[in-house]
Design an enzyme around this catalytic site. Sequence first.
Site, PDB file in Angstrom:
ATOM      1  N   ASP A  67       0.834  -1.205   0.000  1.00 13.79           N
ATOM      2  CA  ASP A  67       0.000   0.000   0.000  1.00 13.79           C
ATOM      3  C   ASP A  67       0.868   1.255   0.000  1.00 13.79           C
ATOM      4  OD1 ASP A  67      -2.357   1.410  -0.030  1.00 13.79           O
ATOM      5  OD2 ASP A  67      -2.843   1.072   2.078  1.00 13.79           O
ATOM      6  N   HIS A 111       2.570   3.480  -9.004  1.00 11.65           N
ATOM      7  CA  HIS A 111       2.368   2.056  -9.306  1.00 11.65           C
ATOM      8  C   HIS A 111       3.581   1.494 -10.061  1.00 11.65           C
ATOM      9  CE1 HIS A 111      -1.551   2.421  -7.663  1.00 11.65           C
ATOM     10  NE2 HIS A 111      -2.087   3.091  -8.671  1.00 11.65           N
ATOM     11  N   LEU A 161      10.782 -20.581  -4.732  1.00 12.79           N
ATOM     12  CA  LEU A 161       9.831 -19.640  -4.128  1.00 12.79           C
ATOM     13  C   LEU A 161       8.522 -19.734  -4.889  1.00 12.79           C
ATOM     14  CD1 LEU A 161       9.215 -17.054  -2.301  1.00 12.79           C
ATOM     15  CD2 LEU A 161       9.893 -15.721  -4.296  1.00 12.79           C
ATOM     16  N   GLU A 204       1.192 -13.383  12.165  1.00 12.28           N
ATOM     17  CA  GLU A 204       1.693 -12.199  12.864  1.00 12.28           C
ATOM     18  C   GLU A 204       1.601 -11.024  11.891  1.00 12.28           C
ATOM     19  OE1 GLU A 204       2.619 -12.020  16.005  1.00 12.28           O
ATOM     20  OE2 GLU A 204       2.310 -14.172  16.307  1.00 12.28           O
TER      21      GLU A 204
HETATM   22  C1  IPE Z   1      -5.467  -2.819  -0.298  1.00 14.90           C
HETATM   23  O1  IPE Z   1      -5.116  -1.494  -0.477  1.00 14.90           O
HETATM   24  C2  IPE Z   1      -5.467  -3.525  -1.618  1.00 14.90           C
HETATM   25  C3  IPE Z   1      -4.151  -3.698  -2.240  1.00 14.90           C
HETATM   26  C4  IPE Z   1      -3.008  -3.420  -1.694  1.00 14.90           C
HETATM   27  C5  IPE Z   1      -4.188  -4.269  -3.569  1.00 14.90           C
HETATM   28  P1  IPE Z   1      -6.219  -0.347  -0.636  1.00 14.90           P
HETATM   29  O2  IPE Z   1      -5.461   0.922  -0.733  1.00 14.90           O
HETATM   30  O3  IPE Z   1      -7.131  -0.675  -1.755  1.00 14.90           O
HETATM   31  O4  IPE Z   1      -7.009  -0.485   0.720  1.00 14.90           O
HETATM   32  P2  IPE Z   1      -7.902   0.559   1.522  1.00 14.90           P
HETATM   33  O5  IPE Z   1      -8.877   1.146   0.538  1.00 14.90           O
HETATM   34  O6  IPE Z   1      -6.970   1.604   2.044  1.00 14.90           O
HETATM   35  O7  IPE Z   1      -8.535  -0.238   2.598  1.00 14.90           O
HETATM   36  C1  IPE Z   2      -1.423   0.285  -3.435  1.00 14.92           C
HETATM   37  O1  IPE Z   2      -1.262   1.648  -3.438  1.00 14.92           O
HETATM   38  C2  IPE Z   2      -1.703  -0.264  -4.802  1.00 14.92           C
HETATM   39  C3  IPE Z   2      -3.079  -0.759  -4.990  1.00 14.92           C
HETATM   40  C4  IPE Z   2      -4.019  -0.791  -4.078  1.00 14.92           C
HETATM   41  C5  IPE Z   2      -3.417  -1.247  -6.307  1.00 14.92           C
HETATM   42  P1  IPE Z   2      -2.493   2.650  -3.430  1.00 14.92           P
HETATM   43  O2  IPE Z   2      -2.834   2.958  -4.846  1.00 14.92           O
HETATM   44  O3  IPE Z   2      -3.608   2.139  -2.605  1.00 14.92           O
HETATM   45  O4  IPE Z   2      -1.824   3.923  -2.759  1.00 14.92           O
HETATM   46  P2  IPE Z   2      -2.476   4.924  -1.721  1.00 14.92           P
HETATM   47  O5  IPE Z   2      -3.063   4.113  -0.609  1.00 14.92           O
HETATM   48  O6  IPE Z   2      -3.517   5.696  -2.456  1.00 14.92           O
HETATM   49  O7  IPE Z   2      -1.329   5.776  -1.278  1.00 14.92           O
HETATM   50 MG    MG Z   3      -4.097   2.338  -0.653  1.00 22.22          MG
END
Ligand code: IPE
Ligand code: IPE
Ligand code: MG
Length: 244
Positions: free
Chosen positions: A22, A39, A133, A209
């Site tokens: 995330d 991304h 892996l 964990e």
């Molecule tokens: C969780 O991240 C999904 C992925 C990492 C693919 P999100 O950014 O979508 O989750 P929320 O919306 O903060 O819960």
């Molecule tokens: C994680 O990063 C990637 C996916 C959920 C696909 P985010 O796109 O959720 O990034 P933030 O949370 O907006 O920073």
């Molecule tokens: Mg996110």
Amino acid sequence: MALAPSYGAPAPVPRHVAIIMDGNGRWAKARGLPRIAGHHQGVEAVRRCVQSCTDLGIGYLTIYAFSSENWKRPAAEVNDLMGLLRVYIRREVSELSRNGVRIRFIGDRGRLAADINRLIEESEEQTKANRRLTLTVAVNYGGRQEILDTVRTIARRVRAGELDPEMIDETMFGRALQTADTPDPDLVIRTSGEQRVSNFLLWQSAYAEFVFTPTLWPDFGHADLESAIREYQSRERRYGGAGG
Ligand code: IPE
Ligand code: IPE
Ligand code: MG
């Protein structure tokens, strides 16, 4: 710093690490860049992480790439993410294979484009004999949906008279999930400071964990992984027992 403590038997590395990657959007925003740039850097972090896991002798790595809720994002971002998935599979599979990595995908494939489904199937086929892996990529994945799909499959078997409801236990249920041939995750890492599970591996992480780190996913590197593993090694896993 070495991962093993200097006294006694070395603490084992987790067999299965699962990561909620995330913070790509925030990484980009902090630099005045479009979210897709985050991304892109996130894909680089995936490459590093796969390498680190093979170096550390971790057997299973599961990464949350796209949740069943991520369709709520603007169509342009969804398209960018699907495009990156295509590029990742096309570019990486040969190298993954050379490094002994088996790739698998979990999630609902029904909503993915036909060409992505082809790439998924080909990459799984091409790497299926690799054992160093197992990299599981969760795409259009939702833990609740996975559990409901499994319930439906089992209910059909009951209706067909093939299965006695009394025979449904945790082992049987776990074997009917998409993750059937993968051990449960020992360590779940979430980057970017959020402390929630966001529908990831709900059944499987019952006794995992959890380690939360403020590091944004595009910045996540070998040292961050080692630090999460050290934190994991310092925990006492009790599984409901009294502890020692
Ligand atoms: C969780 O991240 C999904 C992925 C990492 C693919 P999100 O950014 O979508 O989750 P929320 O919306 O903060 O819960
Ligand atoms: C994680 O990063 C990637 C996916 C959920 C696909 P985010 O796109 O959720 O990034 P933030 O949370 O907006 O920073
Ligand atoms: Mg996110």
